[in-house]
Each structure stands twice: as C-alpha cells, then as structure tokens.
Design an enzyme around this catalytic site. Structure first.
Site, PDB file in Angstrom:
ATOM      1  N   TRP A   1       0.894  -1.192   0.041  1.00  0.00           N
ATOM      2  CA  TRP A   1       0.085  -0.066   0.056  1.00  0.00           C
ATOM      3  C   TRP A   1       0.855   1.158   0.186  1.00  0.00           C
ATOM      4  CZ3 TRP A   1      -0.208   4.201   3.517  1.00  0.00           C
ATOM      5  CH2 TRP A   1      -1.422   5.078   3.150  1.00  0.00           C
TER       6      TRP A   1
ATOM      7  N   GLU B   1      -3.094  -2.906  -2.153  1.00  0.00           N
ATOM      8  CA  GLU B   1      -4.240  -2.497  -1.649  1.00  0.00           C
ATOM      9  C   GLU B   1      -4.395  -1.033  -2.385  1.00  0.00           C
ATOM     10  OE1 GLU B   1      -5.346  -1.082   2.897  1.00  0.00           O
ATOM     11  OE2 GLU B   1      -3.500  -1.938   2.381  1.00  0.00           O
TER      12      GLU B   1
ATOM     13  N   LYS C   1      -6.728   2.685  -2.429  1.00  0.00           N
ATOM     14  CA  LYS C   1      -7.257   3.724  -1.312  1.00  0.00           C
ATOM     15  C   LYS C   1      -7.814   4.610  -2.143  1.00  0.00           C
ATOM     16  CE  LYS C   1      -6.546   5.858   2.847  1.00  0.00           C
ATOM     17  NZ  LYS C   1      -5.605   6.472   4.116  1.00  0.00           N
TER      18      LYS C   1
ATOM     19  N   ASP D   1      -9.887  -3.004   1.485  1.00  0.00           N
ATOM     20  CA  ASP D   1      -9.981  -2.483   2.787  1.00  0.00           C
ATOM     21  C   ASP D   1     -11.441  -1.737   2.639  1.00  0.00           C
ATOM     22  OD1 ASP D   1     -10.121  -0.448   4.789  1.00  0.00           O
ATOM     23  OD2 ASP D   1      -8.021  -0.907   5.128  1.00  0.00           O
TER      24      ASP D   1
ATOM     25  N   HIS E   1     -11.791   1.980   2.467  1.00  0.00           N
ATOM     26  CA  HIS E   1     -10.889   2.431   1.128  1.00  0.00           C
ATOM     27  C   HIS E   1     -11.972   2.792  -0.153  1.00  0.00           C
ATOM     28  CE1 HIS E   1      -6.440   1.545   2.849  1.00  0.00           C
ATOM     29  NE2 HIS E   1      -7.169   2.310   3.375  1.00  0.00           N
TER      30      HIS E   1
ATOM     31  N   HIS F   1      -8.724  -6.035   4.666  1.00  0.00           N
ATOM     32  CA  HIS F   1      -8.548  -5.393   5.838  1.00  0.00           C
ATOM     33  C   HIS F   1      -9.911  -5.079   6.309  1.00  0.00           C
ATOM     34  CE1 HIS F   1      -4.097  -3.990   5.231  1.00  0.00           C
ATOM     35  NE2 HIS F   1      -4.057  -5.242   5.700  1.00  0.00           N
TER      36      HIS F   1
ATOM     37  N   ASP G   1     -12.104   7.228   6.082  1.00  0.00           N
ATOM     38  CA  ASP G   1     -11.297   5.961   6.339  1.00  0.00           C
ATOM     39  C   ASP G   1     -10.617   6.462   7.576  1.00  0.00           C
ATOM     40  OD1 ASP G   1      -9.727   3.625   6.280  1.00  0.00           O
ATOM     41  OD2 ASP G   1      -7.916   4.610   5.407  1.00  0.00           O
TER      42      ASP G   1
ATOM     43  N   ASP H   1     -10.576   4.493  10.362  1.00  0.00           N
ATOM     44  CA  ASP H   1     -10.008   3.277  11.153  1.00  0.00           C
ATOM     45  C   ASP H   1     -10.737   2.881  12.383  1.00  0.00           C
ATOM     46  OD1 ASP H   1      -8.242   1.931   9.322  1.00  0.00           O
ATOM     47  OD2 ASP H   1      -7.217   3.868   9.202  1.00  0.00           O
TER      48      ASP H   1
ATOM     49  N   ASP I   1      -7.417  -3.896  10.315  1.00  0.00           N
ATOM     50  CA  ASP I   1      -6.763  -2.690  10.299  1.00  0.00           C
ATOM     51  C   ASP I   1      -7.360  -1.481  10.845  1.00  0.00           C
ATOM     52  OD1 ASP I   1      -5.002  -0.708   9.534  1.00  0.00           O
ATOM     53  OD2 ASP I   1      -5.174  -0.963   7.212  1.00  0.00           O
TER      54      ASP I   1
END
Length: 435
Positions: free
Chosen positions: A203, A244, A246, A277, A280, A304, A312, A314, A344
């Site tokens: 990433w 990955e 985003k 993810d 993302h 993820h 995003d 998290d 993640d």
C-alpha cells in the site's frame, strides 16, 4: 480461587460447561436445528478460520525506527490514551494478552518498521534483512501464530512529498523499490520458515492535495516501479502478493495514484491478487458486494476489515451489518481458504489492548454468525423468486439465540467470556499505567 474453580469445572466436564451453560446451549442447539443448522459443525469450522491481527494498533503505527518522524501518508492515529507500547518487549507482551482473549486461529500482521535490529540501532528503511524478523518468527512459532508482512511506504523523509513509487524523482522511486524488494524477500523467508505463505501487501499513500495536471504520468511510473519489484519471483507456497487501493488520504484528497481501478487492472495482468479494505472506497461502495465478483477472477482475495466513520478513520471493528455481510459472503461461497482476513484499525483514544480484543472478537462473531445460517435454503428462495419468504427467514434468523452458541464457542476455546475486560483493566493498572 477463581482459577481453581474454573479448573475444577473443566476437569469435571471436558467441554468446560456449567449446568446452566449446558441448558442454554442445548436450547440454542435445538432452535438452530429446526432451521437445519448444525451448531457443532459451525463452532468447529469457526475455530479453523484464520484472522490476522495488525500489530500497529498497539503503538499507533510508530514502529521501532525511533526517528521521531510524525505519522504521515494521509493516515492519522487520534487520541493519547496512556500505555502505548514503546518497544518490542512491550508490544509482544501486549499481544500475548490480546491473543489469550480472542478465539480462533490466529496470525499477526507486521509492518517493516517493526524490524528488530541486533544492536539497537534503527534498521534503515531501504535495508531491512530477514534476520531483523527472526525474533518475531521465534515469538510466533512458540505460540503457533502465522505472520503476514507489509512494506512501510510512509512516515519517512523520502515520503515527505506524498509520492513514493510514483514520484517523478528517480532517486525517491529507486529508494522505495529497494525497500519493497527487500520486504518481499523477507515475506518469502517468513513464509518458508513458518510453513505457510506470508501475505505481502503493498500500500502506498501516493496522491495529490489538489486537482492534478497529469493523472497518467504518476500511474505510468507506479506501473514501472511495480514491474521492477515483481521481476523477482518467489515460490507462491511462501508468499502471497497483493496490492491495496485507497480512495484518498488526508492532505492527498484530490487524486490517488493507486486507485481501485489501477490495481484491479494491474493485479489481473501481473498474476497477483488484490486486497480490499472496507474503509478505502466511497461511502456507497460495500466490500461485501465486491467479494463475489473478485472470487470469479482471482485465486485469493485479502481483506482489511475496519470501520470507517464518514471517511477511512480506522475505528475499532464492531459487530455491525457490513462486517456481518462480509463474513456471510466468505461463508456462503465456501471461500474460507480463498479470502484472507486481516484487521486494520488504530484507535489511540481508548485502551489499545481492549481495542484489539473488541475488533478481533467481533470479526470472530461475524464468522460464527455466518456459519449459523442456512445459506443453501436462502439461495433457493432467491432463485425461485420467493422473496417474501426469503425476507421473513432473514429477519427471523436475527433473533435466534446466537449468544448462547458464541458463549459455547468461547468455552471450547478456553477463552474468557463477557467478563474479559476485567483482565484488561487489571493489566492496565498493573502494567500500562506505568509506561
């Protein structure tokens, strides 16, 4: 005293059940059986599905370089809760507690910045070696834990511009190419040593804050960098390569070089895999809806699992609808061996150990919940157009006694039940508050 009582119970009943527990689980088992669901098979299967825990929740993605560099790359850990891990011994100790409180088959996901040097001097970002991760292998092997691996293309002076593998500066690109090449070598080494392939995930933060004048150029440079990186071939029994995407990052809002479209095309052409993810993508895009499409084109898919709040951000994974749907897509499509689940998130506003445990247990809950569904019958209702009955069944399943089966699963795994947080509170008072 409590431990002794628990041991007596376990010795008198190998399944670790009290009379009350037997009664609650037996009743739940009977109710699920009416739907054609075997709770015993669900519990057994759930214990065999690996979930990869991310090491960076424990120290806010600081790593062991000790350069003092601020977190960068369009990501941010918010909060200043006391007790974060400051070195490998503290991080490993925290992880030991976490793994003791979560059920199922476990893996650990490492970033390169967690390299352990043999002389306490920081490992240079473009010069990591396999030996720098031997202590992690020794630690993991003793606990029967697999290791996954990531290059770290952020929080470094050579990433200050917001561009790494796509930078117009060849010196910067070459620096990061060396870094990722070294990381792939390490991942393959880890996979060979541990006897299972290590997932290696690339990433990059690359993007621009404002409207770009050239979108093609950076992507062309990224493609050429990746071509150079993947020109080195490793045994696929040792490493699983994924990329990955985003949608944006803080300070890089207008343009992301490694977009979903870019990596989807590149991975398909290069014969590697993709990582999804669920933070993302645009808010109206759901990873649960993408899994079935990717299963038709790729050997494996990596995930993820996180919780985006407006962006995003998290947040800690909850037992909520999208996580449940992701788990259903894995189970209903018999894709447990093809979808590689990782977590993640990094919340620094609450106890970090608790954050780990909450998210990991909720992913396990989602998997067990998905295993306790009559997917074949539901598919038939959809295929025959009986949408009224399908909706009725989907809603009735929500109130089946899942909690009793979850408690039984924890007992079989010898894992603390709903009172697990008391262990974390004690650890905070005895250990974390002194950091």
């Amino acid at each position: 005293m409590a431990k002794a009582m628990k041991k007596d119970l376990m010795d008198s009943n190998p399944d670790g059940l009290t009379n009350k527990g037997v009664n609650m689980y037996t009743k739940a088992q009977e109710q699920y059986k009416k739907w054609g669901i075997d709770t015993e098979a669900a519990i057994k299967k759930c214990a065999e599905i690996s979930v990869s825990l991310h090491c960076w929740q424990g120290d806010d993605i600081a790593g062991f370089e000790n350069t003092g560099a601020a977190l960068s790359g369009g990501i941010q850990a918010t909060g200043n809760y006391p007790g974060k891990a400051r070195n490998k011994d503290e991080l490993m100790r925290d992880l030991d507690l976490v793994f003791s409180l979560i059920p199922g088959k476990k893996r650990l996901n490492l970033h390169e910045i967690y390299a352990i040097s043999d002389n306490d001097s920081p490992v240079k970002r473009d010069q990591p070696e396999c030996r720098h991760f031997d202590p992690w292998l020794t630690w993991a092997k003793a606990r029967n834990i697999g290791i996954d691996f990531n290059p770290t293309l952020f929080s470094h002076p050579m990433a200050a511009s917001g561009l790494t593998l796509s930078s117009p500066d060849k010196n910067i690109r070459d620096f990061w190419i060396r870094h990722v090449k070294a990381c792939r070598k390490i991942a393959a080494y880890i996979g060979e040593k541990q006897g299972s392939p290590s997932l290696h995930n690339i990433w990059i933060p690359d993007g621009l804050k404002d409207v770009p004048a050239d979108r093609l150029g950076p992507r062309q440079r990224l493609k050429e960098s990746l071509d150079e990186i993947f020109s080195v071939h490793y045994d696929k029994n040792h490493i699983i390569d994924v990329v990955e995407s985003k949608v944006f990052g803080i300070g890089l809002e207008s343009y992301t070089v490694g977009s979903s479209d870019f990596y989807l095309g590149y991975a398909a052409k290069a014969g590697i895999n993709v990582l999804l993810d669920n933070g993302h993508y645009h808010p109206t895009e759901l990873v649960s809806d993408k899994i079935s499409s990717f299963l038709l084109s790729f050997d494996k898919i990596a995930l993820h699992v996180t919780r985006p709040v407006r962006w995003d951000s998290d947040h800690v994974v909850l037992f909520e609808d999208e996580v449940k749907e992701i788990a259903k897509e894995i189970i209903r499509n018999d894709a447990e061996d093809r979808v590689l689940i990782g977590l993640d998130y990094f919340d620094a506003s609450i106890n970090r150990v608790a954050a780990w445990v909450i998210g990991a247990r909720n992913m396990q809950k989602a998997l067990l919940n998905a295993l306790l569904m009559p997917h074949g019958d539901l598919k038939k209702l959809q295929d025959t157009g009986n949408f009224s009955k399908l909706l009725v069944c989907q809603e009735e399943l929500k109130t089946l006694p899942f909690g009793a089966v979850w408690d039984e699963y924890l007992l079989r795994q010898h894992i603390t039940g709903s009172d697990w947080y008391g262990t974390v509170e004690k650890y905070e008072n005895d250990v974390l508050k002194f950091r």
